[in-house]
Design a protein around this motif. Sequence first.
Motif, PDB file in Angstrom:
ATOM      1  N   ILE A 106       0.841  -1.207   0.000  1.00  0.00           N
ATOM      2  CA  ILE A 106       0.000   0.000   0.000  1.00  0.00           C
ATOM      3  C   ILE A 106       0.870   1.249   0.000  1.00  0.00           C
ATOM      4  O   ILE A 106       0.620   2.195  -0.741  1.00  0.00           O
ATOM      5  N   ALA A 107       1.915   1.251   0.822  1.00  0.00           N
ATOM      6  CA  ALA A 107       2.825   2.400   0.867  1.00  0.00           C
ATOM      7  C   ALA A 107       3.486   2.619  -0.491  1.00  0.00           C
ATOM      8  O   ALA A 107       3.567   3.759  -0.974  1.00  0.00           O
ATOM      9  N   ASP A 108       3.946   1.541  -1.116  1.00  0.00           N
ATOM     10  CA  ASP A 108       4.603   1.658  -2.420  1.00  0.00           C
ATOM     11  C   ASP A 108       3.656   2.218  -3.483  1.00  0.00           C
ATOM     12  O   ASP A 108       4.040   3.069  -4.279  1.00  0.00           O
ATOM     13  N   ARG A 109       2.401   1.754  -3.487  1.00  0.00           N
ATOM     14  CA  ARG A 109       1.409   2.248  -4.465  1.00  0.00           C
ATOM     15  C   ARG A 109       1.111   3.732  -4.275  1.00  0.00           C
ATOM     16  O   ARG A 109       0.744   4.421  -5.224  1.00  0.00           O
ATOM     17  N   ASN A 110       1.246   4.205  -3.049  1.00  0.00           N
ATOM     18  CA  ASN A 110       0.929   5.597  -2.736  1.00  0.00           C
ATOM     19  C   ASN A 110       2.161   6.491  -2.653  1.00  0.00           C
ATOM     20  O   ASN A 110       2.030   7.683  -2.393  1.00  0.00           O
TER      21      ASN A 110
END
Length: 146
Positions: A27-31
Amino acid sequence: MSQYKHVLIAIDLTDESGQVIEKGKAIADRNGAKISLIHALEPLGFAYGGDIPMDLTSIQDQLEQHAKDKIAELAAPMNIPVDQQHLLVGMPDSEIHRLAKDQGVDLIVVGSHGRHGLSLLLGSTSTGVLHGAKCDVLAVRIQKED
């Protein structure tokens, strides 16, 4: 859908912690978000009621060092820097809320063992985090490893 800027992943240092870290990191990587890990260690005095007539300092220090080592071991494959690995001593839900507020976290990721029944859906720490959080909370269902 909101874009997260700082994802805090709360782990219990069990073998399943990797599942929670992987989901939070994705999730962090996508955001394009910052990612931090937290483990809150309850003081031994809490666990034993504080009425033990002995000094538990050296045992508490050993537990803290073991927890730091385990966090580093879990963080290494995900390239999470040391300054984003947090070990706090206190009541887990309170420490997670405090760090989330201090760090401007907008998503907390916790693990859930998915027990049956609504009251058993989340563990006590996950439930405490959910009810007191000022930001979004994601409960990651822990999958049994075969």
